[in-house]
Design a protein around this motif. Sequence first.
Motif, PDB file in Angstrom:
ATOM      1  N   TYR A  25       4.903   2.485  -6.712  1.00 29.11           N
ATOM      2  CA  TYR A  25       5.909   3.548  -6.755  1.00 29.11           C
ATOM      3  C   TYR A  25       5.277   4.879  -7.153  1.00 29.11           C
ATOM      4  O   TYR A  25       4.178   4.918  -7.712  1.00 29.11           O
ATOM      5  CB  TYR A  25       7.002   3.182  -7.758  1.00 29.11           C
ATOM      6  CG  TYR A  25       7.828   1.979  -7.387  1.00 29.11           C
ATOM      7  CD1 TYR A  25       8.574   1.952  -6.220  1.00 29.11           C
ATOM      8  CD2 TYR A  25       7.866   0.853  -8.211  1.00 29.11           C
ATOM      9  CE1 TYR A  25       9.332   0.850  -5.878  1.00 29.11           C
ATOM     10  CE2 TYR A  25       8.626  -0.259  -7.875  1.00 29.11           C
ATOM     11  CZ  TYR A  25       9.356  -0.252  -6.708  1.00 29.11           C
ATOM     12  OH  TYR A  25      10.106  -1.346  -6.367  1.00 29.11           O
ATOM     13  N   PRO A  26       5.992   5.991  -6.888  1.00 32.21           N
ATOM     14  CA  PRO A  26       5.514   7.285  -7.359  1.00 32.21           C
ATOM     15  C   PRO A  26       5.362   7.277  -8.879  1.00 32.21           C
ATOM     16  O   PRO A  26       6.064   6.519  -9.572  1.00 32.21           O
ATOM     17  CB  PRO A  26       6.619   8.250  -6.911  1.00 32.21           C
ATOM     18  CG  PRO A  26       7.297   7.548  -5.781  1.00 32.21           C
ATOM     19  CD  PRO A  26       7.231   6.100  -6.130  1.00 32.21           C
ATOM     20  N   PRO A  31       0.685   3.164  -0.520  1.00 32.01           N
ATOM     21  CA  PRO A  31       1.652   2.341   0.225  1.00 32.01           C
ATOM     22  C   PRO A  31       1.156   0.947   0.559  1.00 32.01           C
ATOM     23  O   PRO A  31       1.958   0.024   0.703  1.00 32.01           O
ATOM     24  CB  PRO A  31       1.923   3.162   1.494  1.00 32.01           C
ATOM     25  CG  PRO A  31       0.764   4.113   1.602  1.00 32.01           C
ATOM     26  CD  PRO A  31       0.352   4.404   0.206  1.00 32.01           C
ATOM     27  N   LEU A  32      -0.151   0.750   0.664  1.00 29.39           N
ATOM     28  CA  LEU A  32      -0.663  -0.580   0.981  1.00 29.39           C
ATOM     29  C   LEU A  32      -0.316  -1.595  -0.104  1.00 29.39           C
ATOM     30  O   LEU A  32      -0.174  -2.794   0.170  1.00 29.39           O
ATOM     31  CB  LEU A  32      -2.179  -0.535   1.185  1.00 29.39           C
ATOM     32  CG  LEU A  32      -2.671   0.111   2.495  1.00 29.39           C
ATOM     33  CD1 LEU A  32      -4.199   0.111   2.531  1.00 29.39           C
ATOM     34  CD2 LEU A  32      -2.110  -0.623   3.707  1.00 29.39           C
ATOM     35  N   LEU A  33      -0.167  -1.125  -1.339  1.00 32.34           N
ATOM     36  CA  LEU A  33       0.143  -2.051  -2.426  1.00 32.34           C
ATOM     37  C   LEU A  33       1.515  -2.696  -2.263  1.00 32.34           C
ATOM     38  O   LEU A  33       1.763  -3.778  -2.804  1.00 32.34           O
ATOM     39  CB  LEU A  33       0.072  -1.328  -3.771  1.00 32.34           C
ATOM     40  CG  LEU A  33      -1.317  -0.941  -4.273  1.00 32.34           C
ATOM     41  CD1 LEU A  33      -1.228  -0.358  -5.683  1.00 32.34           C
ATOM     42  CD2 LEU A  33      -2.254  -2.144  -4.271  1.00 32.34           C
ATOM     43  N   GLY A 150      11.872  -1.767  -1.076  1.00 29.92           N
ATOM     44  CA  GLY A 150      11.793  -0.989   0.153  1.00 29.92           C
ATOM     45  C   GLY A 150      11.532   0.482  -0.086  1.00 29.92           C
ATOM     46  O   GLY A 150      10.853   1.153   0.706  1.00 29.92           O
ATOM     47  N   THR A 151      12.036   0.999  -1.198  1.00 28.51           N
ATOM     48  CA  THR A 151      11.855   2.415  -1.517  1.00 28.51           C
ATOM     49  C   THR A 151      10.413   2.730  -1.870  1.00 28.51           C
ATOM     50  O   THR A 151      10.008   3.899  -1.847  1.00 28.51           O
ATOM     51  CB  THR A 151      12.786   2.811  -2.683  1.00 28.51           C
ATOM     52  OG1 THR A 151      14.115   2.405  -2.357  1.00 28.51           O
ATOM     53  CG2 THR A 151      12.795   4.313  -2.921  1.00 28.51           C
ATOM     54  N   ALA A 156       5.254   6.662   2.691  1.00 31.28           N
ATOM     55  CA  ALA A 156       4.739   6.365   4.029  1.00 31.28           C
ATOM     56  C   ALA A 156       5.918   6.337   4.994  1.00 31.28           C
ATOM     57  O   ALA A 156       6.246   5.293   5.571  1.00 31.28           O
ATOM     58  CB  ALA A 156       3.994   5.036   4.038  1.00 31.28           C
ATOM     59  N   PRO A 157       6.602   7.474   5.169  1.00 31.38           N
ATOM     60  CA  PRO A 157       7.864   7.475   5.928  1.00 31.38           C
ATOM     61  C   PRO A 157       7.736   6.985   7.358  1.00 31.38           C
ATOM     62  O   PRO A 157       8.710   6.488   7.923  1.00 31.38           O
ATOM     63  CB  PRO A 157       8.320   8.941   5.870  1.00 31.38           C
ATOM     64  CG  PRO A 157       7.102   9.726   5.509  1.00 31.38           C
ATOM     65  CD  PRO A 157       6.258   8.821   4.671  1.00 31.38           C
ATOM     66  N   VAL A 158       6.559   7.076   7.968  1.00 27.06           N
ATOM     67  CA  VAL A 158       6.424   6.604   9.338  1.00 27.06           C
ATOM     68  C   VAL A 158       6.674   5.101   9.431  1.00 27.06           C
ATOM     69  O   VAL A 158       7.148   4.607  10.471  1.00 27.06           O
ATOM     70  CB  VAL A 158       5.022   6.962   9.900  1.00 27.06           C
ATOM     71  CG1 VAL A 158       3.937   6.136   9.233  1.00 27.06           C
ATOM     72  CG2 VAL A 158       4.985   6.785  11.419  1.00 27.06           C
TER      73      VAL A 158
END
Length: 521
Positions: A25-26, A31-33, A150-151, A156-158
């Motif tokens: 999370y931020p 994102p891979l994690l 999911g958040t 990685a919005p794509v």
Amino acid sequence: MSRAFSNRRSAALVAIGAALLTASYPPFRLPLLSFVAAAPAIILLRRLEQEGDVRGALRWGFAYGLVTQGAVLYWLVVALWHFTPLSALGYLATIAVFGLWHGLLFWFVLRVRRRLPAVPLALVFPLAWTAVEWAVGHQGDIRFPWLGLGTSLGDAPVLVQWADLAGARGVTLWLVWCNVMLVEACIGKGERGAGSGSLRWRPAVVVLATVLAAWGYGVWRTRTLPLRELGTVGLVQPNEGFREKWDPAHADSVVAKLVDLSRKLESGGRLDLLVWPEAAVPGWLAETAAWDAQLAALARDTRTPILAGGLHAVTPDAYYNAAFFYDSSGQWRAYPVYGKHYLVPVVERVPFVPVRLFRSVPGLGHWSGGFSPGSTLPLYPSSLGRFGVLICYESAFEDLARRYRAAGADFLVNITNDAWYGRTAGPYQHATHLVMRAIETRTGIARAANDGISEFVDPLGRTSSATGLEVEAVVAGRLRTSDVIPPYVRLGDWVGTLCVLATLGFAGALAVDKWRSRRLP
């Protein structure tokens, strides 16, 4: 294997799970994690299944939920300190609830696997995990749907453009499934010996195929979604300290500062809408004629509508954390006042007991809230189009944004006061919810925060003009939206609903199986 050694391994898996989930999370951008964040929980559950330790599943599931959410939500201690010196107890109570849910999750999945061995872990675990995530967001006055898995892909919005089909809950289901499949790819299918090393590459290939499919959809949607510019929105970030803001001796200067910053912003160019943050006006706006006059004059002089956060009392027993809309002529009474629907437990609304009783307990302070929840979703008119309002952590609730969009909102405005988070991960976690809300509804969002992060989010989940934390700032930016009404808006949280129904179906199958086993001679 000795019990002590087994416990040390379990504790290590819980600790690794906490580290991975926190880093997913931020403010971390890894994102891979997200694709391995739940892997320690799966490995732990598989080991408990091999040992047939049903009670251990309940115990270690509770520990997993307590520790992982304790690491993710550590900022609650800092935030609640503003309200009570017993903040640590509030923090522990919050993560204990998560612990209970995860204990139930582990116990349930292990029972299904033992009694219904034909049901694969890759089916029951993602369904039950997502059902628990749904339940946390629907537990009455203590619901707290903060950062579903999911958040975690908000950076990685794509990869999450398909949330316009299945919502953030659909992304959660997919990510947990990916975690299970990658565990199976690494260590096989478990105690039965099924899945030799020569076959372990297949789960990884299937996961990669789904990632490529998500990426392909995201690239296609990014290139084809029609966007349109609405106009220029001004965001005011006054950076008022938490206690200074609510000091009565300081209140008039708070409003004067907001007006000065707004005029400075207006001097740089024409605005179509001006947004002040949550509770920007530090008191009862309708009952304070001087503040009302200053806001009305600002709107009239600049010919700019203003949305401002404040407090609103209807009766002595009905008062709201509210948003007021002033049109360009300086009028607000012709428009409904928006009252915040989802109130922060204890801070804004004390659950289960009368607020007066709660406040009588030494150490809980006078900040314990008795606010009423709002009941309407007004759409405010502007030259940009009609818009709805989300106050503070309402951005974490997918239903409000969806309902606004279904009702005809052209864009959304999120106002918040994140000063109570301090310089923790809290403000970054808070802001990332809007990435999912924008993609789910394909609408643009403007966010004004008291001390950051203020920003714009377009319908593809891309952020712009983001401010820093604890800085005084004004921002003027072009807001973009889309006219596309995606399936998620029309269908609602269908993934969450199906996961809950499927989980209940497994529970029913367990009950039937137990009943049949008792009837056998």
